[in-house]
Design a protein around this motif. Structure first.
Motif, PDB file in Angstrom:
ATOM      1  N   ALA A  46       0.812  -1.218   0.000  1.00 57.25           N
ATOM      2  CA  ALA A  46       0.000   0.000   0.000  1.00 57.25           C
ATOM      3  C   ALA A  46       0.841   1.263   0.000  1.00 57.25           C
ATOM      4  N   GLY A  47       2.124   1.144   0.259  1.00 57.83           N
ATOM      5  CA  GLY A  47       2.963   2.330   0.310  1.00 57.83           C
ATOM      6  C   GLY A  47       2.558   3.241   1.450  1.00 57.83           C
ATOM      7  N   LEU A  48       2.318   4.503   1.133  1.00 61.23           N
ATOM      8  CA  LEU A  48       1.915   5.488   2.141  1.00 61.23           C
ATOM      9  C   LEU A  48       0.402   5.692   2.184  1.00 61.23           C
ATOM     10  N   GLU A  49      -0.345   4.771   1.619  1.00 62.13           N
ATOM     11  CA  GLU A  49      -1.794   4.925   1.563  1.00 62.13           C
ATOM     12  C   GLU A  49      -2.424   4.961   2.954  1.00 62.13           C
ATOM     13  N   ASN A  50      -1.919   4.130   3.876  1.00 63.25           N
ATOM     14  CA  ASN A  50      -2.455   4.123   5.238  1.00 63.25           C
ATOM     15  C   ASN A  50      -2.200   5.453   5.949  1.00 63.25           C
ATOM     16  N   TYR A  51      -1.046   6.061   5.667  1.00 64.38           N
ATOM     17  CA  TYR A  51      -0.737   7.353   6.291  1.00 64.38           C
ATOM     18  C   TYR A  51      -1.617   8.458   5.713  1.00 64.38           C
ATOM     19  N   ALA A  52      -1.856   8.405   4.406  1.00 66.64           N
ATOM     20  CA  ALA A  52      -2.758   9.388   3.799  1.00 66.64           C
ATOM     21  C   ALA A  52      -4.169   9.240   4.366  1.00 66.64           C
ATOM     22  N   ARG A  53      -4.581   8.010   4.589  1.00 66.76           N
ATOM     23  CA  ARG A  53      -5.898   7.768   5.198  1.00 66.76           C
ATOM     24  C   ARG A  53      -5.961   8.330   6.615  1.00 66.76           C
ATOM     25  N   ALA A  54      -4.871   8.177   7.350  1.00 65.57           N
ATOM     26  CA  ALA A  54      -4.842   8.667   8.731  1.00 65.57           C
ATOM     27  C   ALA A  54      -4.932  10.189   8.789  1.00 65.57           C
ATOM     28  N   PHE A  55      -4.259  10.877   7.876  1.00 66.08           N
ATOM     29  CA  PHE A  55      -4.300  12.337   7.876  1.00 66.08           C
ATOM     30  C   PHE A  55      -5.705  12.873   7.599  1.00 66.08           C
ATOM     31  N   GLY A  56      -6.528  12.078   6.934  1.00 63.88           N
ATOM     32  CA  GLY A  56      -7.898  12.500   6.670  1.00 63.88           C
ATOM     33  C   GLY A  56      -8.923  11.853   7.585  1.00 63.88           C
ATOM     34  N   ASP A  57      -8.452  11.175   8.621  1.00 66.06           N
ATOM     35  CA  ASP A  57      -9.344  10.466   9.543  1.00 66.06           C
ATOM     36  C   ASP A  57      -9.789  11.432  10.650  1.00 66.06           C
ATOM     37  N   ASP A  58     -11.034  11.849  10.605  1.00 67.07           N
ATOM     38  CA  ASP A  58     -11.544  12.798  11.594  1.00 67.07           C
ATOM     39  C   ASP A  58     -11.549  12.214  13.002  1.00 67.07           C
ATOM     40  N   ARG A  59     -11.759  10.915  13.134  1.00 70.37           N
ATOM     41  CA  ARG A  59     -11.780  10.284  14.461  1.00 70.37           C
ATOM     42  C   ARG A  59     -10.390  10.331  15.100  1.00 70.37           C
TER      43      ARG A  59
END
Length: 280
Positions: A46-59
């Protein structure tokens, strides 16, 4: 073996434990954070996909802001109480000083789980003796209730650090100040507290790390107030829920790494502000 290499022999057990218990899990978590699990295809890169998801995770962002607010509320109160206790013991005017020191320190010897269970009983609306004073487990009071538990646990720990630093201050300074007419309050304000700045900074750094890693207390109080404390109430609780409830281990590893980055940034900010104040 020469004298220069004997030192490495003495620190070898620590370095081994540090590598096995800290570095290897950290590397493995970083490895996991670069993958994701799909229904079709299984675990894929996934590369940095999980980190990009985290930066947009409001929770996640909401949890980080919540513990930052917790830090701003709880830590100044805790350090002020620890400082007052250390100064009172060091003054020599306190009766039964050893008993007082032991009484303040004993809560630190109580495990966090036991402390949370005990205070949860006191807060409980159905049976708690403190429930009539205020709704401590409500959304408005929960952060203050958690701050009270952590303050009760760690004031004694910080008091010991500050008291040890006070014992290292030369008594000649106190005697010289007394000769000049300074009273106990002026000695404490002009000599003791400035001498405690390095120790206070150390306590503040420990508090930064501890606040952003808040887990045991909200995890246990969640059973009493499930509508107030959700699975993302703190970042650590969120990472735990992702890994062991949602089975999203890869994203949980990324969340943990980002939390570590936040702690590093917050610690550096504390050191930077402290260094600027000392220079000025």
């Amino acid at each position: 073996m020469n004298h220069a290499n004997r030192g490495y022999l003495f620190v070898a057990p620590f370095l081994l434990c540090f590598a096995v218990l800290f570095l290897l899990p950290l590397v493995y978590a970083g490895y996991l954070s670069l993958f994701k699990e799909q229904l079709v295809g299984g675990v894929v890169w996934a590369g940095l996909e999980n980190y990009a998801r985290a930066f947009g995770d409001d929770r996640l962002l909401g949890g980080i802001l919540r513990v930052a607010r917790f830090f701003l509320i709880q830590v100044p109160v805790m350090l002020a109480l620890a400082l007052a206790a250390a100064l009172a013991i060091d003054s020599g005017l306190l009766r039964l000083a050893k008993m007082f020191r032991l009484g303040v320190f004993i809560p630190y010897a109580v495990p966090s789980v036991v402390a949370a269970l005990m205070w949860g009983y006191l807060y409980g609306p159905a049976y708690g003796p403190l429930a009539d004073l205020a709704p401590f487990l409500s959304a408005e009071w929960m952060l203050a209730s958690l701050a009270n538990i952590v303050t009760w646990e760690f004031t004694g720990y910080n008091m010991i650090i500050l008291y040890a630093a006070l014992r290292a201050v030369p008594h000649e300074l106190y005697e010289a100040a007394a000769v000049d007419g300074a009273g106990p309050w002026r000695i404490a304000w002009r000599i003791k507290i400035p001498a405690l700045r390095p120790a206070l900074l150390l306590c503040l750094l420990f508090s930064v790390i501890g606040s952003f890693q808040l887990f045991a207390e909200p995890n246990l109080l969640q059973r009493l107030a499930p509508n107030v404390i959700d699975s993302a109430y703190t970042p650590n609780l969120y990472a735990y829920s992702l890994a062991f409830t949602s089975q999203d281990v890869n994203y949980a590893a990324a969340v943990s790494f980002l939390l570590g980055l936040v702690i590093v940034i917050a610690s550096y900010a504390v050191l930077f502000v402290s260094g600027r104040r000392q220079k000025s």
